[in-house]
Design an enzyme around this catalytic site. Structure first.
Site, PDB file in Angstrom:
ATOM      1  N   GLU A   7      43.938  81.176  34.239  1.00  0.00           N
ATOM      2  CA  GLU A   7      44.740  80.003  34.625  1.00  0.00           C
ATOM      3  C   GLU A   7      45.870  79.681  33.660  1.00  0.00           C
ATOM      4  O   GLU A   7      46.978  79.416  34.060  1.00  0.00           O
ATOM      5  CB  GLU A   7      43.859  78.741  34.691  1.00  0.00           C
ATOM      6  CG  GLU A   7      43.258  78.487  36.016  1.00  0.00           C
ATOM      7  CD  GLU A   7      41.761  78.667  35.965  1.00  0.00           C
ATOM      8  OE1 GLU A   7      41.089  78.006  36.724  1.00  0.00           O
ATOM      9  OE2 GLU A   7      41.290  79.475  35.168  1.00  0.00           O
ATOM     10  N   ASP A  80      38.640  80.177  35.769  1.00  0.00           N
ATOM     11  CA  ASP A  80      37.505  79.376  35.275  1.00  0.00           C
ATOM     12  C   ASP A  80      36.222  79.593  36.086  1.00  0.00           C
ATOM     13  O   ASP A  80      36.285  79.904  37.285  1.00  0.00           O
ATOM     14  CB  ASP A  80      37.869  77.883  35.288  1.00  0.00           C
ATOM     15  CG  ASP A  80      38.835  77.532  34.156  1.00  0.00           C
ATOM     16  OD1 ASP A  80      38.961  78.340  33.224  1.00  0.00           O
ATOM     17  OD2 ASP A  80      39.460  76.455  34.219  1.00  0.00           O
ATOM     18  N   ASP A  82      34.101  77.789  37.651  1.00  0.00           N
ATOM     19  CA  ASP A  82      33.592  76.746  38.548  1.00  0.00           C
ATOM     20  C   ASP A  82      34.225  76.913  39.928  1.00  0.00           C
ATOM     21  O   ASP A  82      34.930  77.893  40.184  1.00  0.00           O
ATOM     22  CB  ASP A  82      33.877  75.348  37.973  1.00  0.00           C
ATOM     23  CG  ASP A  82      35.369  75.091  37.778  1.00  0.00           C
ATOM     24  OD1 ASP A  82      36.188  75.994  38.083  1.00  0.00           O
ATOM     25  OD2 ASP A  82      35.734  73.985  37.312  1.00  0.00           O
ATOM     26  N   GLU A  84      36.664  75.322  41.402  1.00  0.00           N
ATOM     27  CA  GLU A  84      38.136  75.353  41.393  1.00  0.00           C
ATOM     28  C   GLU A  84      38.631  76.725  40.934  1.00  0.00           C
ATOM     29  O   GLU A  84      39.588  77.263  41.480  1.00  0.00           O
ATOM     30  CB  GLU A  84      38.685  74.268  40.455  1.00  0.00           C
ATOM     31  CG  GLU A  84      38.348  72.847  40.874  1.00  0.00           C
ATOM     32  CD  GLU A  84      38.975  72.428  42.196  1.00  0.00           C
ATOM     33  OE1 GLU A  84      40.181  72.642  42.386  1.00  0.00           O
ATOM     34  OE2 GLU A  84      38.236  71.904  43.062  1.00  0.00           O
ATOM     35  N   TYR A 302      32.679  76.006  28.417  1.00  0.00           N
ATOM     36  CA  TYR A 302      33.488  75.436  29.505  1.00  0.00           C
ATOM     37  C   TYR A 302      33.143  73.968  29.725  1.00  0.00           C
ATOM     38  O   TYR A 302      31.974  73.577  29.732  1.00  0.00           O
ATOM     39  CB  TYR A 302      33.236  76.235  30.791  1.00  0.00           C
ATOM     40  CG  TYR A 302      34.192  75.872  31.889  1.00  0.00           C
ATOM     41  CD1 TYR A 302      35.568  75.920  31.673  1.00  0.00           C
ATOM     42  CD2 TYR A 302      33.733  75.461  33.137  1.00  0.00           C
ATOM     43  CE1 TYR A 302      36.456  75.577  32.682  1.00  0.00           C
ATOM     44  CE2 TYR A 302      34.618  75.122  34.139  1.00  0.00           C
ATOM     45  CZ  TYR A 302      35.977  75.179  33.908  1.00  0.00           C
ATOM     46  OH  TYR A 302      36.853  74.831  34.900  1.00  0.00           O
ATOM     47  N   ARG A 304      33.807  71.791  32.262  1.00  0.00           N
ATOM     48  CA  ARG A 304      33.550  71.156  33.569  1.00  0.00           C
ATOM     49  C   ARG A 304      32.199  71.654  34.070  1.00  0.00           C
ATOM     50  O   ARG A 304      32.094  72.754  34.610  1.00  0.00           O
ATOM     51  CB  ARG A 304      34.659  71.490  34.579  1.00  0.00           C
ATOM     52  CG  ARG A 304      35.959  70.804  34.239  1.00  0.00           C
ATOM     53  CD  ARG A 304      37.010  70.892  35.321  1.00  0.00           C
ATOM     54  NE  ARG A 304      38.265  70.313  34.851  1.00  0.00           N
ATOM     55  CZ  ARG A 304      39.230  70.986  34.237  1.00  0.00           C
ATOM     56  NH1 ARG A 304      39.089  72.291  34.042  1.00  0.00           N
ATOM     57  NH2 ARG A 304      40.320  70.387  33.821  1.00  0.00           N
ATOM     58  N   HIS A 349      26.227  76.222  35.298  1.00  0.00           N
ATOM     59  CA  HIS A 349      26.764  76.435  33.956  1.00  0.00           C
ATOM     60  C   HIS A 349      25.927  75.767  32.893  1.00  0.00           C
ATOM     61  O   HIS A 349      25.199  74.824  33.147  1.00  0.00           O
ATOM     62  CB  HIS A 349      28.182  75.880  33.835  1.00  0.00           C
ATOM     63  CG  HIS A 349      29.092  76.433  34.850  1.00  0.00           C
ATOM     64  ND1 HIS A 349      29.134  77.767  35.135  1.00  0.00           N
ATOM     65  CD2 HIS A 349      29.971  75.834  35.681  1.00  0.00           C
ATOM     66  CE1 HIS A 349      30.005  77.963  36.096  1.00  0.00           C
ATOM     67  NE2 HIS A 349      30.515  76.815  36.453  1.00  0.00           N
TER      68      HIS A 349
END
Length: 535
Positions: A7, A80, A82, A84, A302, A304, A349
């Protein structure tokens, strides 16, 4: 040549260093496409088909990625870990397929939970395909957000000039703030009194509260005015007391689990005064990497996540650090294992933790926000693997000779501080007098049952009940999580939108709804109730 897509440019630079010259790492700069805010972007009658567009910047970046993909033997989607991130990988792959640049190119998806050399190399050795279940979850939420926002916002613009937008999560969060304000306005304060006495039973004096008057156990509002309070005070002064009971109860307090996104935002708000957005910006930098001795290293996992579990090697390292810094007695016999309790938790996670606990906060030179947040994360992770605190709760009951008047003293003593040596979880609002959790702290003197208790002085104090407090960022995030509204990754942006739209303002770090916000909520409750329900 291997092409890796991530990203952010900061992440791209770090990962390129780890992977070497056979890899080219490019950044997508976040989401590359979105639903244009016009009619027809989602078509419910056509099986909810969605029509995506890239803005000028996104289109330029996608062209650069497509050019690089033409030269690549392998494309690795490393966004990432997750929902998103999965969605960004899917968008990039969709565009590359449309541009027909992949032909025989091998496409893989990799995820890593921390930006360290070992984590990145381990991930590269275990590629997988895009997880379409995660992508579909993203598509469903994005379609819902569009349909709710696009359906409601134009109605608001027409009917309530000056209102800016409505949204699936935003409007419910606003309603929580407005409902709390209405509750405060409707609240009627009630007067009540308490009587306290300084008592001595042969040793040091201690504080006791009146719990029995005229042979009856006192409830909160029994002493409702000055006259009744002063009569009770006089009864205490006139009576001769004996110690009727001394009770000592051992207790244990266990540490909180390591941070999730939500609990990190709550604690950073309570302890550091950070907004959710400021917390997430600092956490992003700690995750993406800081230059330490000429090498860029990700300092935390991470950020989130709604998982509270930690990797076995992290737990082992925590136990070693605890033994080294605090001593063997602070390490519990077996490692603490935590399980998620959040209402709609779904990520697999790890919790947010330092990538290496050996990097203690004092050994790092970080800019202010990053240093303070890293210290909070480090302490919370260390504390989560420490021995429980052992406490002793003591209560002393005193009764008058005629049995009509009673006093009680309570106190607690920490026998072994355990995890409290490092960290204690904050609270949003202190307990009120007489409520659960209102411990009169402090150690009480040693007294014997049957001993005489002499009242040195007695006081009657006036109090008034208070309305529920307005939400702080911490308590609003906690409430949203309890109700299953939104996701940890969206809390910061939702709260920011409410402020930017001028639906709310902050007063002493508490949310106060503006008239515009109250009007929008009343309108939505009246005509679109199901969009703002949270019960």
């Amino acid at each position: 040549m291997n092409l890796v897509i991530v990203e952010s440019p900061a992440k791209a630079k770090t990962i390129n260093k780890y992977l070497g010259p056979d890899y080219e790492v490019l950044a997508s700069y976040g989401h590359v496409r979105d639903l244009p805010s016009k009619d027809g972007s989602v078509l419910p009658d056509d099986d909810f088909s969605m029509h995506w567009e890239a803005d000028a910047k996104g289109a330029k970046r996608l062209s650069e990625i497509a050019e690089a993909a033409k030269r690549a033997d392998r494309v690795i989607l490393a966004t990432d870990p997750d929902r998103e991130g999965e969605a960004i990988s899917w968008h990039v792959l969709e565009v590359l397929n449309k541009k027909k640049v992949l032909k025989d190119t091998h496409v893989e998806r990799v995820t890593f939970n921390a930006i360290t050399k070992s984590a990145v190399l381990d991930a590269m050795a275990a590629p997988r395909q895009i997880d379409m279940e995660l992508v579909n979850a993203y598509l469903a939420r994005r379609a819902l957000d569009y349909l709710v926002g696009f359906t409601l916002s134009p109605v608001l613009w027409r009917k309530l000039p000056g209102s800016r937008s409505a949204g699936r999560v935003q409007s419910v969060a606003l309603r929580l703030v407005v409902d709390r304000e209405i509750e405060i306005e409707k609240f009627k304060t009630q007067e009540y009194w308490t009587v306290e006495a300084d008592v001595s039973a042969g040793g040091d004096p201690f504080l006791a509260r009146m719990v029995k008057h005229d042979g009856k156990r006192l409830t909160k509002f029994d002493l409702g005015n000055e006259a009744s309070a002063h009569a009770a005070q006089a009864a205490v002064k006139a009576a001769s007391f004996k110690i009727s009971a001394v009770e000592k109860k051992p207790g244990r307090r266990s540490p909180a689990p390591p941070f999730t996104t939500s609990t990190l935002q709550q604690e950073a708000s309570r302890k550091l005064g950070f907004s959710a957005q400021r917390t997430m910006q600092a956490a992003q930098k700690l995750y993406e990497g800081i230059d330490i001795g000429g090498e860029t290293v990700g300092l935390i996992t991470y950020m989130r996540t709604d998982g509270v579990q930690a990797a076995p090697e992290a737990i082992d390292e925590a136990r070693q650090v605890i033994a080294g810094v605090y001593g063997k007695e602070y390490v519990p016999e077996s490692a603490r294992i935590y399980k998620t309790k959040a209402k709609n938790a779904q990520e697999a996670h790890e919790a947010i933790r330092p990538t290496s606990l050996a990097r203690n906060p004092g050994s790092l030179r970080l800019e202010s926000d990053l240093g303070r947040l890293y210290e909070l994360i480090w302490k919370r992770m260390i504390a989560s693997q420490m021995e429980a605190a052992r406490i002793e709760r003591t209560s002393i009951d005193l009764e008058s000779a005629d049995g009509k008047t009673g006093l009680r003293a309570t106190g607690q003593v920490i026998l072994f501080d355990g995890y409290l040596a490092v960290y204690e979880e904050g609270r949003d609002d202190a307990p009120k007098l007489g409520e659960e959790g209102d411990e009169d702290g402090g150690r009480l003197p040693q007294v014997k049952e049957g001993a005489d208790g002499r009242v040195i002085d007695a006081r009657a104090d006036q109090h008034f009940t208070e309305p529920p407090p307005r939400y702080s960022e911490a308590s609003l995030v906690k409430k949203m999580e309890e109700l299953g509204i939104g996701r940890p990754s969206t809390y910061a942006s939702v709260l920011t939108v409410l402020r930017d739209r001028e639906y709310v303002r902050m007063d002493k770090n508490r949310f106060v709804p503006e008239d515009k916000g109250r009007l929008v909520t009343a309108f939505l409750e009246q005509f679109f109730a199901r969009y703002v329900e949270y019960d």
